[in-house]
Design a protein around this motif. Structure first.
Motif, short mmCIF file in Angstrom:
data_model
loop_
_atom_site.label_atom_id
_atom_site.label_comp_id
_atom_site.label_asym_id
_atom_site.label_seq_id
_atom_site.Cartn_x
_atom_site.Cartn_y
_atom_site.Cartn_z
N GLY A 1 0.91 -1.17 0.22
CA GLY A 1 0.04 0.01 -0.02
C GLY A 1 0.83 1.25 -0.10
N SER A 2 2.13 1.12 0.23
CA SER A 2 3.03 2.40 -0.04
C SER A 2 3.31 2.74 -1.26
CB SER A 2 4.41 2.05 0.96
OG SER A 2 5.04 1.08 0.15
N GLU A 3 3.92 3.76 -1.65
CA GLU A 3 4.68 3.97 -2.82
C GLU A 3 6.00 4.26 -2.94
OE1 GLU A 3 2.19 7.62 -3.82
OE2 GLU A 3 0.43 6.51 -4.61
N LEU A 4 6.59 4.37 -4.01
CA LEU A 4 7.95 4.56 -4.18
C LEU A 4 8.21 5.79 -5.04
CD1 LEU A 4 9.34 0.83 -4.80
CD2 LEU A 4 9.22 2.15 -2.51
N GLU A 5 8.97 6.85 -4.62
CA GLU A 5 9.58 7.94 -5.19
C GLU A 5 10.71 7.89 -5.67
OE1 GLU A 5 8.65 11.42 -2.86
OE2 GLU A 5 6.41 11.39 -3.12
N MET A 6 11.11 7.79 -7.11
CA MET A 6 12.25 7.47 -7.49
C MET A 6 13.06 8.46 -8.53
SD MET A 6 11.11 3.34 -8.23
CE MET A 6 12.64 2.81 -8.65
N VAL A 7 14.25 8.77 -8.43
CA VAL A 7 14.99 9.79 -9.22
C VAL A 7 16.13 9.33 -9.41
CG1 VAL A 7 15.80 12.05 -9.24
CG2 VAL A 7 13.73 11.56 -7.72
N ARG A 8 16.46 9.60 -10.91
CA ARG A 8 17.94 9.33 -11.45
C ARG A 8 18.44 10.66 -11.91
NH1 ARG A 8 20.78 5.95 -16.23
NH2 ARG A 8 20.63 8.08 -17.15
N ASP A 9 19.42 11.05 -11.33
CA ASP A 9 19.92 12.53 -11.64
C ASP A 9 20.92 12.59 -12.68
OD1 ASP A 9 22.39 11.81 -10.66
OD2 ASP A 9 22.31 13.37 -9.00
N GLY A 10 21.24 13.67 -13.18
CA GLY A 10 22.29 13.77 -14.33
C GLY A 10 23.43 13.23 -14.09
N ALA A 11 23.90 12.98 -12.92
CA ALA A 11 25.06 12.32 -12.69
C ALA A 11 24.94 10.69 -12.70
CB ALA A 11 25.78 12.82 -11.52
N GLY A 12 23.77 10.20 -12.83
CA GLY A 12 23.42 8.89 -13.11
C GLY A 12 23.20 8.29 -11.44
N ARG A 13 23.00 9.26 -10.32
CA ARG A 13 22.91 8.58 -9.11
C ARG A 13 21.15 8.41 -9.10
NH1 ARG A 13 25.62 13.07 -5.38
NH2 ARG A 13 24.09 14.39 -6.82
N ILE A 14 21.13 7.20 -8.25
CA ILE A 14 19.52 7.07 -7.97
C ILE A 14 19.11 7.19 -6.57
CG2 ILE A 14 18.10 4.98 -7.84
CD1 ILE A 14 19.23 3.93 -10.39
N ASN A 15 17.80 7.83 -6.43
CA ASN A 15 17.40 7.95 -5.00
C ASN A 15 16.24 7.43 -4.95
OD1 ASN A 15 18.90 9.92 -2.88
ND2 ASN A 15 19.48 10.67 -5.03
N VAL A 16 15.82 6.53 -3.85
CA VAL A 16 14.45 5.92 -3.66
C VAL A 16 14.07 6.31 -2.42
CG1 VAL A 16 13.11 3.95 -3.84
CG2 VAL A 16 15.04 4.12 -5.58
N ARG A 17 12.78 6.79 -2.11
CA ARG A 17 12.37 6.71 -0.85
C ARG A 17 10.91 6.13 -0.84
NH1 ARG A 17 11.00 13.26 0.31
NH2 ARG A 17 9.37 13.44 -1.24
N GLN A 18 10.51 5.63 0.32
CA GLN A 18 9.00 4.98 0.53
C GLN A 18 8.39 6.08 1.13
OE1 GLN A 18 7.84 0.33 1.33
NE2 GLN A 18 8.72 1.69 3.09
N VAL A 19 7.07 6.06 0.45
CA VAL A 19 6.05 6.96 1.17
C VAL A 19 4.92 6.20 1.63
CG1 VAL A 19 4.69 8.96 0.60
CG2 VAL A 19 7.00 8.71 -0.25
N SER A 20 4.54 6.25 2.87
CA SER A 20 3.55 5.63 3.25
C SER A 20 2.26 6.45 3.64
CB SER A 20 4.02 4.84 4.63
OG SER A 20 5.02 3.63 4.19
N LYS A 21 1.08 6.25 3.36
CA LYS A 21 -0.11 6.82 3.60
C LYS A 21 -0.94 6.34 4.63
CE LYS A 21 -0.21 9.30 -0.88
NZ LYS A 21 -0.76 9.64 -2.24
#
Length: 413
Positions: free
Chosen positions: A183-203
């Motif tokens: 039931g949560s969501e994942l917010e995911m980003v890959r920036d211009g340097a190729g680094r990946i960020n992932v965070r879990q959002v729970s409502k």
């Protein structure tokens, strides 16, 4: 007295001729006097539509499940999940790239024609990189079994996904095969340097007290920072602040703003909904050290903008909602010569447009990701005596119905 029975065509299959494109990733067809919004079809095709949604009014919705007469613009979708009843993230994988851009141009032109009462020629320009592997920011839903995926169209159903062809390589794959809080969501980003960020959002579950914080976030991958390069500057900011999704979009839009703004040395300019300050940096270069640029943004991005634009002493960052900043007259100094605004998908709205027009800037540059909202706000500017001078549009969201458009408005004679 008899009551007319409510129509409900759900599950019915209709043989229809597909008409023009409509905003939202579908085309318009008609059957027995009703409008049918059809996904997975193209204008001019004859298809069998299975009705998926019907509230009994003048229209219903459905998917093209059989193509009887295909459009010459039809192609094989590169993703098997871009199909009826499956992933709802893409709208036009079954159309060639040129056809997609023509469809989007028609939608933008239609809404601007409604706003202005005249035909407005629109060409949607292709960005570098092609149709695939461009999306750098995504949100994935987690199903009841803890598996991440994307939602089906107009549905809460989660379709498990381990690879997405329109997403930059490595982003979806970084969470594939893992389990997360159902039931949560994942917010995911890959920036211009190729680094990946992932965070879990729970409502919270339904009924959670409104007075308590309703959302929790857990950082799973990366350090929460992102790096990009655009408008001749390096940008280091919170990875989850707003930034354009397509790698080429930020620099392209900054170039349009630089070309159209023509801010005079020593002048005042506003950058509303400024994010981390991309357009403010462009305006600052034009007005010079003797000028003034207000950057207004009501999120964490304001603090990032303050830090990253600290070398531009002519830029003042205001951490307030745009509506509040204008209503409370917080933007001190002379009337702006140029106003750039890049509002959210819902648009700026009448109050913001009215406040901007009251200051009578010589040029208003409106950056929009929703043609309908752009049309509504342009119409409001026209009511204040402005005219639509120029329009450019960009395919910043290939395979989807979304499109980025930029409009230049100037005061009428």
């Amino acid at each position: 007295m008899t009551t007319k029975a409510k129509l409900d065509w759900r599950g019915r299959r209709l043989d229809v001729e597909v008409g023009p494109v409509a905003h939202g990733g579908h085309c318009v067809a008609r059957y027995e006097g009703r409008v049918v919004f059809v996904r997975h079809a193209l204008p001019g095709e004859r298809v069998i539509v299975q009705v998926t949604e019907d509230k009994g009014g003048s229209f219903c919705r459905g998917d093209a499940v059989e193509i009887i007469t295909a459009s010459p613009d039809r192609v094989e979708p590169p993703c098997p999940l871009a199909a009826p009843g499956s992933c709802g993230g893409c709208d036009w994988q079954h159309a060639s790239g040129e056809a997609q851009r023509q469809l989007k141009a028609s939608v933008v032109a239609e809404h601007l024609a409604k706003a202005t009462g005249t035909d407005v020629p629109v060409v949607v320009e292709e960005l570098t990189g092609g149709l695939l592997e461009w999306r750098t920011r995504i949100r994935m839903a987690v199903d009841r079994d803890g598996i991440p995926g994307f939602r089906a169209h107009r549905s809460h159903t989660v379709v498990p996904v381990g690879h997405c062809p329109i997403t930059v390589p490595g982003l979806v794959e970084s969470v594939a095969g893992q389990e997360f809080k159902p039931g949560s969501e994942l917010e995911m980003v890959r920036d211009g340097a190729g680094r990946i960020n992932v965070r879990q959002v729970s409502k919270p579950s339904p009924g959670y007290g409104r007075r308590r914080s309703p959302i929790t976030r857990a950082y799973l991958t990366g350090d929460g920072s992102a790096s990009e390069f655009a408008a001749g500057r390096h940008w280091d900011f919170d990875a989850y602040n707003f930034w354009q999704i397509h790698p080429a979009a930020a620099d392209t839009l900054a170039g349009v703003v630089a070309e159209w703004a023509e801010a005079s040395p020593g002048a005042c300019a506003w950058d509303l909904y400024s994010g981390v300050g991309l357009f403010a940096s462009v305006l600052a270069e034009q007005v010079g050290s003797s000028g003034l640029v207000w950057a207004v943004e009501y999120i964490q991005a304001a603090s990032d903008a303050t830090r990253m634009l600290s070398d531009l002493t002519q830029v003042k960052v205001l951490a307030l909602p745009v509506e509040g900043a204008l209503e409370r007259d917080k933007l001190e100094g002379p009337d702006p010569e140029v106003v750039v605004l890049d509002p959210p998908r819902t648009g700026a709205g009448h109050e913001v447009v009215d406040q901007i027009a009251a200051r009578r800037p010589a040029r208003v540059i409106y950056v929009a990701c929703d043609p309908a909202a752009l049309g509504r706000d342009v119409a409001r500017f026209l009511q204040h005596g402005y005219r639509l001078e120029l329009v450019r549009a960009f395919d910043a969201f290939p395979m989807t119905h979304h499109v980025e458009a930029v409009a230049l408005l100037t005061p009428g004679a």
